[in-house]
Design a protein around this motif. Structure first.
Motif, PDB file in Angstrom:
ATOM      1  N   LEU A 279       0.856  -1.176   0.000  1.00 33.55           N
ATOM      2  CA  LEU A 279       0.000   0.000   0.000  1.00 33.55           C
ATOM      3  C   LEU A 279       0.899   1.236   0.000  1.00 33.55           C
ATOM      4  O   LEU A 279       1.703   1.416   0.908  1.00 33.55           O
ATOM      5  CB  LEU A 279      -0.857  -0.073   1.265  1.00 33.55           C
ATOM      6  CG  LEU A 279      -2.082   0.811   1.393  1.00 33.55           C
ATOM      7  CD1 LEU A 279      -2.994   0.252   2.457  1.00 33.55           C
ATOM      8  CD2 LEU A 279      -1.763   2.247   1.708  1.00 33.55           C
ATOM      9  N   HIS A 280       0.777   2.020  -1.052  1.00 36.51           N
ATOM     10  CA  HIS A 280       1.543   3.264  -1.140  1.00 36.51           C
ATOM     11  C   HIS A 280       0.668   4.453  -0.777  1.00 36.51           C
ATOM     12  O   HIS A 280      -0.361   4.678  -1.405  1.00 36.51           O
ATOM     13  CB  HIS A 280       2.073   3.455  -2.579  1.00 36.51           C
ATOM     14  CG  HIS A 280       3.413   2.826  -2.801  1.00 36.51           C
ATOM     15  ND1 HIS A 280       3.876   2.488  -4.050  1.00 36.51           N
ATOM     16  CD2 HIS A 280       4.395   2.494  -1.912  1.00 36.51           C
ATOM     17  CE1 HIS A 280       5.093   1.964  -3.918  1.00 36.51           C
ATOM     18  NE2 HIS A 280       5.419   1.951  -2.649  1.00 36.51           N
ATOM     19  N   THR A 281       1.079   5.195   0.215  1.00 35.66           N
ATOM     20  CA  THR A 281       0.353   6.378   0.642  1.00 35.66           C
ATOM     21  C   THR A 281       1.369   7.499   0.843  1.00 35.66           C
ATOM     22  O   THR A 281       2.570   7.268   0.765  1.00 35.66           O
ATOM     23  CB  THR A 281      -0.449   6.063   1.940  1.00 35.66           C
ATOM     24  OG1 THR A 281      -1.171   7.217   2.345  1.00 35.66           O
ATOM     25  CG2 THR A 281       0.448   5.614   3.083  1.00 35.66           C
ATOM     26  N   TYR A 291      -1.021  16.203  -5.839  1.00 33.39           N
ATOM     27  CA  TYR A 291      -0.280  15.474  -6.875  1.00 33.39           C
ATOM     28  C   TYR A 291      -0.104  13.993  -6.597  1.00 33.39           C
ATOM     29  O   TYR A 291       0.325  13.257  -7.473  1.00 33.39           O
ATOM     30  CB  TYR A 291       1.094  16.122  -7.103  1.00 33.39           C
ATOM     31  CG  TYR A 291       1.974  16.187  -5.873  1.00 33.39           C
ATOM     32  CD1 TYR A 291       2.739  15.087  -5.491  1.00 33.39           C
ATOM     33  CD2 TYR A 291       2.031  17.339  -5.089  1.00 33.39           C
ATOM     34  CE1 TYR A 291       3.535  15.130  -4.368  1.00 33.39           C
ATOM     35  CE2 TYR A 291       2.833  17.388  -3.959  1.00 33.39           C
ATOM     36  CZ  TYR A 291       3.580  16.283  -3.602  1.00 33.39           C
ATOM     37  OH  TYR A 291       4.362  16.340  -2.487  1.00 33.39           O
ATOM     38  N   TYR A 292      -0.411  13.533  -5.379  1.00 35.23           N
ATOM     39  CA  TYR A 292      -0.202  12.113  -5.076  1.00 35.23           C
ATOM     40  C   TYR A 292      -1.522  11.438  -4.758  1.00 35.23           C
ATOM     41  O   TYR A 292      -2.454  12.070  -4.261  1.00 35.23           O
ATOM     42  CB  TYR A 292       0.805  11.954  -3.926  1.00 35.23           C
ATOM     43  CG  TYR A 292       1.273  10.527  -3.784  1.00 35.23           C
ATOM     44  CD1 TYR A 292       2.122   9.964  -4.727  1.00 35.23           C
ATOM     45  CD2 TYR A 292       0.839   9.730  -2.727  1.00 35.23           C
ATOM     46  CE1 TYR A 292       2.521   8.645  -4.630  1.00 35.23           C
ATOM     47  CE2 TYR A 292       1.249   8.405  -2.618  1.00 35.23           C
ATOM     48  CZ  TYR A 292       2.084   7.870  -3.568  1.00 35.23           C
ATOM     49  OH  TYR A 292       2.477   6.560  -3.467  1.00 35.23           O
ATOM     50  N   HIS A 293      -1.602  10.145  -5.011  1.00 33.56           N
ATOM     51  CA  HIS A 293      -2.869   9.422  -4.956  1.00 33.56           C
ATOM     52  C   HIS A 293      -2.557   8.034  -4.387  1.00 33.56           C
ATOM     53  O   HIS A 293      -1.784   7.289  -4.991  1.00 33.56           O
ATOM     54  CB  HIS A 293      -3.356   9.318  -6.408  1.00 33.56           C
ATOM     55  CG  HIS A 293      -4.770   8.984  -6.628  1.00 33.56           C
ATOM     56  ND1 HIS A 293      -5.624   9.826  -7.314  1.00 33.56           N
ATOM     57  CD2 HIS A 293      -5.498   7.878  -6.321  1.00 33.56           C
ATOM     58  CE1 HIS A 293      -6.813   9.249  -7.425  1.00 33.56           C
ATOM     59  NE2 HIS A 293      -6.766   8.071  -6.831  1.00 33.56           N
ATOM     60  N   TRP A 294      -3.094   7.695  -3.229  1.00 30.09           N
ATOM     61  CA  TRP A 294      -2.709   6.412  -2.624  1.00 30.09           C
ATOM     62  C   TRP A 294      -3.236   5.249  -3.474  1.00 30.09           C
ATOM     63  O   TRP A 294      -4.208   5.387  -4.203  1.00 30.09           O
ATOM     64  CB  TRP A 294      -3.157   6.324  -1.166  1.00 30.09           C
ATOM     65  CG  TRP A 294      -4.623   6.117  -0.920  1.00 30.09           C
ATOM     66  CD1 TRP A 294      -5.560   7.084  -0.685  1.00 30.09           C
ATOM     67  CD2 TRP A 294      -5.312   4.854  -0.866  1.00 30.09           C
ATOM     68  NE1 TRP A 294      -6.789   6.499  -0.495  1.00 30.09           N
ATOM     69  CE2 TRP A 294      -6.670   5.140  -0.597  1.00 30.09           C
ATOM     70  CE3 TRP A 294      -4.926   3.519  -1.010  1.00 30.09           C
ATOM     71  CZ2 TRP A 294      -7.637   4.136  -0.472  1.00 30.09           C
ATOM     72  CZ3 TRP A 294      -5.886   2.523  -0.889  1.00 30.09           C
ATOM     73  CH2 TRP A 294      -7.228   2.836  -0.624  1.00 30.09           C
ATOM     74  N   HIS A 295      -2.600   4.120  -3.362  1.00 34.41           N
ATOM     75  CA  HIS A 295      -2.985   2.960  -4.168  1.00 34.41           C
ATOM     76  C   HIS A 295      -2.372   1.683  -3.612  1.00 34.41           C
ATOM     77  O   HIS A 295      -1.475   1.732  -2.764  1.00 34.41           O
ATOM     78  CB  HIS A 295      -2.539   3.153  -5.616  1.00 34.41           C
ATOM     79  CG  HIS A 295      -1.063   3.404  -5.735  1.00 34.41           C
ATOM     80  ND1 HIS A 295      -0.512   4.661  -5.626  1.00 34.41           N
ATOM     81  CD2 HIS A 295      -0.017   2.553  -5.923  1.00 34.41           C
ATOM     82  CE1 HIS A 295       0.811   4.565  -5.754  1.00 34.41           C
ATOM     83  NE2 HIS A 295       1.131   3.308  -5.926  1.00 34.41           N
ATOM     84  N   ILE A 296      -2.870   0.569  -4.109  1.00 31.64           N
ATOM     85  CA  ILE A 296      -2.315  -0.739  -3.739  1.00 31.64           C
ATOM     86  C   ILE A 296      -1.730  -1.368  -4.999  1.00 31.64           C
ATOM     87  O   ILE A 296      -2.362  -1.331  -6.056  1.00 31.64           O
ATOM     88  CB  ILE A 296      -3.415  -1.639  -3.120  1.00 31.64           C
ATOM     89  CG1 ILE A 296      -3.861  -1.046  -1.779  1.00 31.64           C
ATOM     90  CG2 ILE A 296      -2.915  -3.081  -2.943  1.00 31.64           C
ATOM     91  CD1 ILE A 296      -5.020  -1.768  -1.122  1.00 31.64           C
ATOM     92  N   GLU A 297      -0.517  -1.888  -4.902  1.00 30.29           N
ATOM     93  CA  GLU A 297       0.103  -2.603  -6.028  1.00 30.29           C
ATOM     94  C   GLU A 297       0.147  -4.089  -5.679  1.00 30.29           C
ATOM     95  O   GLU A 297       0.631  -4.453  -4.610  1.00 30.29           O
ATOM     96  CB  GLU A 297       1.539  -2.091  -6.255  1.00 30.29           C
ATOM     97  CG  GLU A 297       1.606  -0.614  -6.600  1.00 30.29           C
ATOM     98  CD  GLU A 297       3.036  -0.101  -6.815  1.00 30.29           C
ATOM     99  OE1 GLU A 297       3.941  -0.908  -7.094  1.00 30.29           O
ATOM    100  OE2 GLU A 297       3.220   1.127  -6.695  1.00 30.29           O
ATOM    101  N   ILE A 298      -0.366  -4.901  -6.591  1.00 31.23           N
ATOM    102  CA  ILE A 298      -0.369  -6.353  -6.374  1.00 31.23           C
ATOM    103  C   ILE A 298       0.588  -6.974  -7.391  1.00 31.23           C
ATOM    104  O   ILE A 298       0.459  -6.727  -8.590  1.00 31.23           O
ATOM    105  CB  ILE A 298      -1.780  -6.954  -6.565  1.00 31.23           C
ATOM    106  CG1 ILE A 298      -2.786  -6.240  -5.656  1.00 31.23           C
ATOM    107  CG2 ILE A 298      -1.784  -8.465  -6.319  1.00 31.23           C
ATOM    108  CD1 ILE A 298      -4.246  -6.585  -5.935  1.00 31.23           C
TER     109      ILE A 298
HETATM  110 ZN   LIG Z   1       3.107   2.821  -5.862  1.00 29.86          ZN
END
Ligand SMILES: [Zn+2]
Ligand SMILES: [Zn+2]
Ligand SMILES: [Zn+2]
Length: 332
Positions: A279-281, A291-298
């Motif tokens: 999880l990137h926050t 400019y930034y948007h949290w997300h999950i990378e699988i």
């Molecule tokens: Zn990321």
């Protein structure tokens, strides 16, 4: 077919090399079968085998470090960083050192030894997301920390040492380089276009949905244009928000829905492959940013990163994201 693609956020180039219509051959290490709930330190009844719990969601009237919980957070028995001490930096000539301060926690996702997130009922699964959020909110108060990463290693090849479903959290006294790259890539895009790069990605992916795997009211899951790995997926909130811990009740339930859906698709398509998700926050001391948007990378672990990748930072991906998304959409 071979093609070079550039990731629009951090500018990393990826080589997509693939044969149309062919699934990647899946040859990962199978899990040991001898693992049992009797000896598993994460199973109820074995709480004494772990460190004392930090928080747990448990039935009223049950005791700390005793059965009766459905999500339990403990400190990692083998932490990569320790919680005690202060942040000191030392110089040694031109070199810098720092004490290994940080928090390393384990989120035990369920009391049931082999029930993965897609197998849990909605309320129980949502509580895993709430545990992520609660720990983040709490650790954020510790001013020594600059970043919190939540991640999951599923399967031996992805780094998991125990079968019992769990995720991990690491709080760091600095912002790690991968996150900094994403932050600064997103910032330059914003400075140039005055729009969030992730919001733009969402608009573009939804307008020609060949890489979209699934969507609901609040989230979209897709195979990114410059996917590094076969069947790599990103899950993003449709509404712009730089911080995961802002998440509210309806979004927790939509996030749970989409995660259950895409993880079970991955399991069915590839036969329970090892994977990592993270999880990137935003960094903790950065307030809401446009400019930034949290997300999950699988990232399923189907290929090996070798010399060329290490030497160049390039990735070679044998399955195009368009084909990966098609396979994933088609599987029930
Ligand atoms: Zn990321
Ligand atoms: Zn267990
Ligand atoms: Zn955005």
């Amino acid at each position: 077919m071979r093609e070079l693609r550039r990731d629009p956020v951090i500018g990393r180039w990826v080589i997509i090399s693939y044969e149309r219509g062919k699934r990647p051959s899946v040859e990962y290490e199978k899990e040991p079968e001898n693992d049992s709930s009797k000896t598993c330190p994460f199973c109820p009844g074995n709480e004494h085998l772990t460190s004392s719990e930090i928080i747990a969601y448990r039935q009223a009237g049950t005791q700390k470090d005793k059965p009766g919980w459905w999500v339990r957070v403990i400190s990692n028995k083998y932490p990569v960083l320790g919680i005690e001490g202060s942040i000191k930096r030392y110089g040694e000539g031109m070199y810098d050192r720092m004490d290994g301060i940080g928090a390393h926690e384990v989120i035990i996702e369920t009391a049931e030894h082999k029930k993965e997130l897609p197998d849990l009922d909605d309320k129980r699964a949502e509580d895993i997301i709430w545990a992520y959020r609660d720990r983040m909110v709490d650790l954020k108060k510790d001013m020594r920390f600059e970043y919190i990463l939540i991640f999951k290693n599923r399967g031996k090849a992805a780094g998991a040492t125990l079968v019992h479903p769990h995720s991990q959290l690491i709080a760091l006294p600095m912002v790690p380089v991968r996150v900094r790259q994403e932050q600064s890539g997103a910032k330059s895009y914003f400075d140039y276009k005055e729009r969030c790069v992730f919001c733009d990605i969402i608009v573009q992916e939804l307008s020609s949905p060949e890489r979209v795997v699934s969507e609901n009211d609040d989230f979209v899951a897709f195979c990114p244009f410059a996917s590094r790995f076969p069947f790599e997926m990103w899950v993003m909130p449709k509404k712009h928000d730089s911080q995961f811990d802002d998440i509210q009740k309806p979004e927790v339930s939509s996030l749970t829905q989409i995660l259950k859906m895409v993880l079970s698709k991955l399991n069915r398509l590839l036969g329970n492959p090892p994977y990592n998700y993270l999880l990137h926050t935003s960094p903790l001391r950065v307030s809401k940013v446009p400019y930034y948007h949290w997300h999950i990378e699988i990232m399923p672990k189907l290929t090996k990163v070798a010399g060329f990748e290490w030497g160049t930072g390039f990735y070679v991906n044998p399955t195009s994201p368009e084909e990966a998304a098609k396979f994933l959409r088609e599987v029930e």
